[in-house]
Design a protein around this motif. Structure first.
Motif, PDB file in Angstrom:
ATOM      1  N   GLY A 157       0.828  -1.197   0.000  1.00 22.39           N
ATOM      2  CA  GLY A 157       0.000   0.000   0.000  1.00 22.39           C
ATOM      3  C   GLY A 157       0.863   1.247   0.000  1.00 22.39           C
ATOM      4  N   PHE A 158       0.252   2.365  -0.385  1.00 20.37           N
ATOM      5  CA  PHE A 158       0.952   3.639  -0.326  1.00 20.37           C
ATOM      6  C   PHE A 158      -0.061   4.769  -0.263  1.00 20.37           C
ATOM      7  CE2 PHE A 158       0.552   2.513  -4.814  1.00 20.37           C
ATOM      8  CZ  PHE A 158      -0.001   3.657  -5.365  1.00 20.37           C
ATOM      9  N   ALA A 159       0.368   5.872   0.333  1.00 23.34           N
ATOM     10  CA  ALA A 159      -0.483   7.051   0.472  1.00 23.34           C
ATOM     11  C   ALA A 159      -0.037   8.138  -0.488  1.00 23.34           C
ATOM     12  CB  ALA A 159      -0.436   7.572   1.908  1.00 23.34           C
ATOM     13  N   ILE A 160      -0.996   8.914  -0.954  1.00 19.48           N
ATOM     14  CA  ILE A 160      -0.735  10.068  -1.803  1.00 19.48           C
ATOM     15  C   ILE A 160      -1.114  11.322  -1.030  1.00 19.48           C
ATOM     16  CG2 ILE A 160      -1.307  11.238  -3.961  1.00 19.48           C
ATOM     17  CD1 ILE A 160      -1.907   8.565  -5.208  1.00 19.48           C
ATOM     18  N   GLU A 161      -0.192  12.252  -0.966  1.00 23.64           N
ATOM     19  CA  GLU A 161      -0.406  13.490  -0.233  1.00 23.64           C
ATOM     20  C   GLU A 161      -1.274  14.467  -1.053  1.00 23.64           C
ATOM     21  OE1 GLU A 161       0.800  14.121   2.933  1.00 23.64           O
ATOM     22  OE2 GLU A 161       1.334  11.999   2.898  1.00 23.64           O
ATOM     23  N   PRO A 162      -1.844  15.493  -0.410  1.00 29.44           N
ATOM     24  CA  PRO A 162      -2.617  16.504  -1.133  1.00 29.44           C
ATOM     25  C   PRO A 162      -1.815  17.140  -2.263  1.00 29.44           C
ATOM     26  CG  PRO A 162      -2.948  16.749   1.223  1.00 29.44           C
ATOM     27  CD  PRO A 162      -1.864  15.725   1.051  1.00 29.44           C
ATOM     28  N   GLU A 163      -2.520  17.456  -3.343  1.00 26.96           N
ATOM     29  CA  GLU A 163      -1.943  18.117  -4.519  1.00 26.96           C
ATOM     30  C   GLU A 163      -0.977  17.236  -5.297  1.00 26.96           C
ATOM     31  OE1 GLU A 163      -3.227  20.803  -5.472  1.00 26.96           O
ATOM     32  OE2 GLU A 163      -4.259  21.411  -3.656  1.00 26.96           O
ATOM     33  N   GLN A 164      -1.081  15.917  -5.136  1.00 27.72           N
ATOM     34  CA  GLN A 164      -0.233  15.014  -5.910  1.00 27.72           C
ATOM     35  C   GLN A 164      -0.992  14.435  -7.095  1.00 27.72           C
ATOM     36  OE1 GLN A 164       1.600  12.249  -2.856  1.00 27.72           O
ATOM     37  NE2 GLN A 164       3.403  12.741  -4.065  1.00 27.72           N
ATOM     38  N   SER A 165      -0.273  14.146  -8.147  1.00 28.30           N
ATOM     39  CA  SER A 165      -0.803  13.479  -9.330  1.00 28.30           C
ATOM     40  C   SER A 165       0.169  12.375  -9.707  1.00 28.30           C
ATOM     41  CB  SER A 165      -0.964  14.464 -10.491  1.00 28.30           C
ATOM     42  OG  SER A 165      -1.408  13.805 -11.658  1.00 28.30           O
ATOM     43  N   LEU A 166      -0.331  11.155  -9.778  1.00 25.27           N
ATOM     44  CA  LEU A 166       0.539  10.017 -10.053  1.00 25.27           C
ATOM     45  C   LEU A 166       0.068   9.248 -11.271  1.00 25.27           C
ATOM     46  CD1 LEU A 166       1.200   8.497  -6.510  1.00 25.27           C
ATOM     47  CD2 LEU A 166       2.663  10.033  -7.824  1.00 25.27           C
ATOM     48  N   GLU A 167       1.022   8.854 -12.099  1.00 21.36           N
ATOM     49  CA  GLU A 167       0.745   7.979 -13.237  1.00 21.36           C
ATOM     50  C   GLU A 167       0.969   6.536 -12.782  1.00 21.36           C
ATOM     51  OE1 GLU A 167      -0.306   8.670 -16.271  1.00 21.36           O
ATOM     52  OE2 GLU A 167      -0.322  10.861 -16.072  1.00 21.36           O
ATOM     53  N   ILE A 168      -0.080   5.739 -12.870  1.00 20.94           N
ATOM     54  CA  ILE A 168      -0.020   4.354 -12.422  1.00 20.94           C
ATOM     55  C   ILE A 168      -0.178   3.437 -13.624  1.00 20.94           C
ATOM     56  CG2 ILE A 168      -1.238   2.584 -11.090  1.00 20.94           C
ATOM     57  CD1 ILE A 168      -1.880   4.764  -9.050  1.00 20.94           C
ATOM     58  N   LYS A 169       0.726   2.469 -13.746  1.00 23.24           N
ATOM     59  CA  LYS A 169       0.668   1.507 -14.839  1.00 23.24           C
ATOM     60  C   LYS A 169       0.672   0.097 -14.270  1.00 23.24           C
ATOM     61  CE  LYS A 169       3.026  -0.031 -19.058  1.00 23.24           C
ATOM     62  NZ  LYS A 169       4.206   0.153 -19.938  1.00 23.24           N
ATOM     63  N   ALA A 170      -0.177  -0.775 -14.823  1.00 27.69           N
ATOM     64  CA  ALA A 170      -0.246  -2.157 -14.372  1.00 27.69           C
ATOM     65  C   ALA A 170       0.849  -2.976 -15.045  1.00 27.69           C
ATOM     66  CB  ALA A 170      -1.613  -2.740 -14.677  1.00 27.69           C
ATOM     67  N   ASP A 171       1.711  -3.588 -14.242  1.00 28.38           N
ATOM     68  CA  ASP A 171       2.730  -4.489 -14.765  1.00 28.38           C
ATOM     69  C   ASP A 171       2.177  -5.903 -14.930  1.00 28.38           C
ATOM     70  OD1 ASP A 171       4.593  -2.493 -14.913  1.00 28.38           O
ATOM     71  OD2 ASP A 171       5.512  -2.941 -12.975  1.00 28.38           O
ATOM     72  N   ALA A 172       1.031  -6.163 -14.300  1.00 28.05           N
ATOM     73  CA  ALA A 172       0.292  -7.415 -14.438  1.00 28.05           C
ATOM     74  C   ALA A 172      -1.168  -7.077 -14.171  1.00 28.05           C
ATOM     75  CB  ALA A 172       0.804  -8.461 -13.453  1.00 28.05           C
ATOM     76  N   ASP A 173      -2.082  -7.957 -14.582  1.00 32.05           N
ATOM     77  CA  ASP A 173      -3.499  -7.691 -14.327  1.00 32.05           C
ATOM     78  C   ASP A 173      -3.690  -7.320 -12.867  1.00 32.05           C
ATOM     79  OD1 ASP A 173      -3.934  -8.336 -16.944  1.00 32.05           O
ATOM     80  OD2 ASP A 173      -4.902 -10.263 -16.544  1.00 32.05           O
ATOM     81  N   LEU A 174      -4.405  -6.209 -12.631  1.00 33.79           N
ATOM     82  CA  LEU A 174      -4.424  -5.572 -11.312  1.00 33.79           C
ATOM     83  C   LEU A 174      -5.828  -5.432 -10.748  1.00 33.79           C
ATOM     84  CD1 LEU A 174      -2.723  -3.796  -9.186  1.00 33.79           C
ATOM     85  CD2 LEU A 174      -3.599  -1.845 -10.491  1.00 33.79           C
ATOM     86  N   GLU A 175      -5.947  -5.694  -9.449  1.00 35.23           N
ATOM     87  CA  GLU A 175      -7.130  -5.334  -8.662  1.00 35.23           C
ATOM     88  C   GLU A 175      -6.639  -4.652  -7.396  1.00 35.23           C
ATOM     89  OE1 GLU A 175     -10.997  -7.321  -6.358  1.00 35.23           O
ATOM     90  OE2 GLU A 175      -9.677  -8.581  -7.589  1.00 35.23           O
ATOM     91  N   ALA A 176      -7.173  -3.476  -7.098  1.00 38.63           N
ATOM     92  CA  ALA A 176      -6.723  -2.706  -5.938  1.00 38.63           C
ATOM     93  C   ALA A 176      -7.881  -1.881  -5.400  1.00 38.63           C
ATOM     94  CB  ALA A 176      -5.553  -1.795  -6.315  1.00 38.63           C
ATOM     95  N   LEU A 177      -7.735  -1.412  -4.171  1.00 38.62           N
ATOM     96  CA  LEU A 177      -8.702  -0.497  -3.577  1.00 38.62           C
ATOM     97  C   LEU A 177      -8.062   0.874  -3.429  1.00 38.62           C
ATOM     98  CD1 LEU A 177     -10.377  -2.661  -0.774  1.00 38.62           C
ATOM     99  CD2 LEU A 177     -11.228  -2.179  -3.075  1.00 38.62           C
ATOM    100  N   TRP A 178      -8.814   1.893  -3.854  1.00 37.72           N
ATOM    101  CA  TRP A 178      -8.362   3.279  -3.775  1.00 37.72           C
ATOM    102  C   TRP A 178      -9.269   4.032  -2.804  1.00 37.72           C
ATOM    103  CZ3 TRP A 178      -4.907   6.846  -4.127  1.00 37.72           C
ATOM    104  CH2 TRP A 178      -5.254   8.182  -4.331  1.00 37.72           C
ATOM    105  N   PHE A 179      -8.678   4.640  -1.784  1.00 41.76           N
ATOM    106  CA  PHE A 179      -9.411   5.381  -0.762  1.00 41.76           C
ATOM    107  C   PHE A 179      -9.196   6.884  -0.958  1.00 41.76           C
ATOM    108  CE2 PHE A 179      -8.505   1.225   0.951  1.00 41.76           C
ATOM    109  CZ  PHE A 179      -9.682   0.858   1.598  1.00 41.76           C
ATOM    110  N   ASP A 180     -10.268   7.617  -1.133  1.00 35.33           N
ATOM    111  CA  ASP A 180     -10.228   9.083  -1.204  1.00 35.33           C
ATOM    112  C   ASP A 180     -10.610   9.600   0.179  1.00 35.33           C
ATOM    113  OD1 ASP A 180     -10.369  11.609  -3.130  1.00 35.33           O
ATOM    114  OD2 ASP A 180     -12.043  11.728  -1.719  1.00 35.33           O
ATOM    115  N   LEU A 181      -9.708  10.338   0.817  1.00 33.90           N
ATOM    116  CA  LEU A 181      -9.835  10.638   2.241  1.00 33.90           C
ATOM    117  C   LEU A 181      -9.680  12.121   2.542  1.00 33.90           C
ATOM    118  CD1 LEU A 181      -7.416   7.768   3.314  1.00 33.90           C
ATOM    119  CD2 LEU A 181      -9.916   7.689   3.502  1.00 33.90           C
ATOM    120  N   PRO A 182     -10.338  12.622   3.595  1.00 28.97           N
ATOM    121  CA  PRO A 182     -10.125  14.014   3.985  1.00 28.97           C
ATOM    122  C   PRO A 182      -8.733  14.213   4.573  1.00 28.97           C
ATOM    123  CG  PRO A 182     -11.448  12.886   5.636  1.00 28.97           C
ATOM    124  CD  PRO A 182     -11.280  11.918   4.487  1.00 28.97           C
ATOM    125  N   ILE A 183      -8.254  15.439   4.532  1.00 25.50           N
ATOM    126  CA  ILE A 183      -6.987  15.768   5.163  1.00 25.50           C
ATOM    127  C   ILE A 183      -7.171  15.729   6.663  1.00 25.50           C
ATOM    128  CG2 ILE A 183      -5.194  17.508   5.443  1.00 25.50           C
ATOM    129  CD1 ILE A 183      -5.908  18.504   2.636  1.00 25.50           C
TER     130      ILE A 183
END
Length: 230
Positions: A203-229
């Motif tokens: 797992g990893f966290a993304i800080e406010p005002e970040q933009s990340l390019e994510i690419k699947a190296d293999a077929d992917l299933e994940a959960l993404w949490f959008d959270l308040p500061i």
């Protein structure tokens, strides 16, 4: 990314009937460096043996989500709910002012694997409630839980949402947080973020005002949490 949680570094508990890995501090596992992200307090990766499970116990003032990966859970609680939760379904229980419940492996021969997720609510002392749904994937990123239960999602008593990310190998997606925080938990497959690879259980966290390019190296299933500061 200022916070990275690798699968191998998670807390561990094995009771024979339960093999559990804790992304954040839980039960007898405590690490002040891993107390959660924003209002996300618990992600337990649980494997329950056939015919076994969590006997009746109580919770209060917590939003508890179960995401079943393999097998099926049998849910019972003291408000009258009795449901089987199969793989692919999402369950949300608002403990509110107090609820007693049990979660058991519904099979006598197969293991059940699920994620137990706790999110701190923004209101306390409410009447307990329960929801369960099968939510089909609509796009790369499909919302499973949000505050209003909008667009077919489950509702939650917090300004937070949980979405399922599904990518085929070599597909990509851009994630933005703006004035929010984000957390990604990998269920299956592999992804690459800024040259760093993440696999199942990471797992990893993304800080406010970040933009990340994510690419699947293999077929992917994940959960993404959008959270308040926090």
């Amino acid at each position: 990314m200022k916070y990275i949680r690798k699968s191998a570094d998670r807390g561990k508990a094995n009771f024979g009937w339960l093999d559990s890995k804790h992304s954040f501090s839980f039960g007898n596992y405590y690490d002040k460096k891993h107390m959660g992200v924003s209002v996300l307090r618990v992600i337990n990766d649980d494997m329950v043996m056939p015919g076994k499970g969590f006997g009746e116990h109580g919770h209060r003032d917590m939003e508890i989500i179960s995401y079943v990966i393999e097998g099926a859970l049998q849910h019972e609680d003291n408000t009258g709910n009795s449901y089987k939760v199969p793989a692919g379904d999402v369950q949300r229980m608002s403990a509110g002012r107090g609820v007693l419940h049990s979660e058991f492996n519904a099979s006598k021969k197969d293991k059940v694997k699920f994620l137990q997720i706790w999110i701190q609510p923004n209101v306390t002392g409410i009447k307990p409630s329960y929801e369960q749904k099968t939510i089909r994937q609509q796009d790369k990123l499909t919302t499973l839980v949000n505050p209003q239960g909008a667009n077919g999602a489950l509702s939650i008593n917090q300004d937070a949402s949980m979405s399922r990310l599904v990518l085929n190998k070599d597909e990509d997606i851009t994630l933005n947080t703006e004035q929010r925080m984000g957390y990604m938990h990998i269920i299956k497959g592999q992804l690459n973020v800024n040259g760093e690879q993440f696999s199942a259980g990471d797992g990893f966290a993304i800080e406010p005002e970040q933009s990340l390019e994510i690419k699947a190296d293999a077929d992917l299933e994940a959960l993404w949490f959008d959270l308040p500061i926090s």
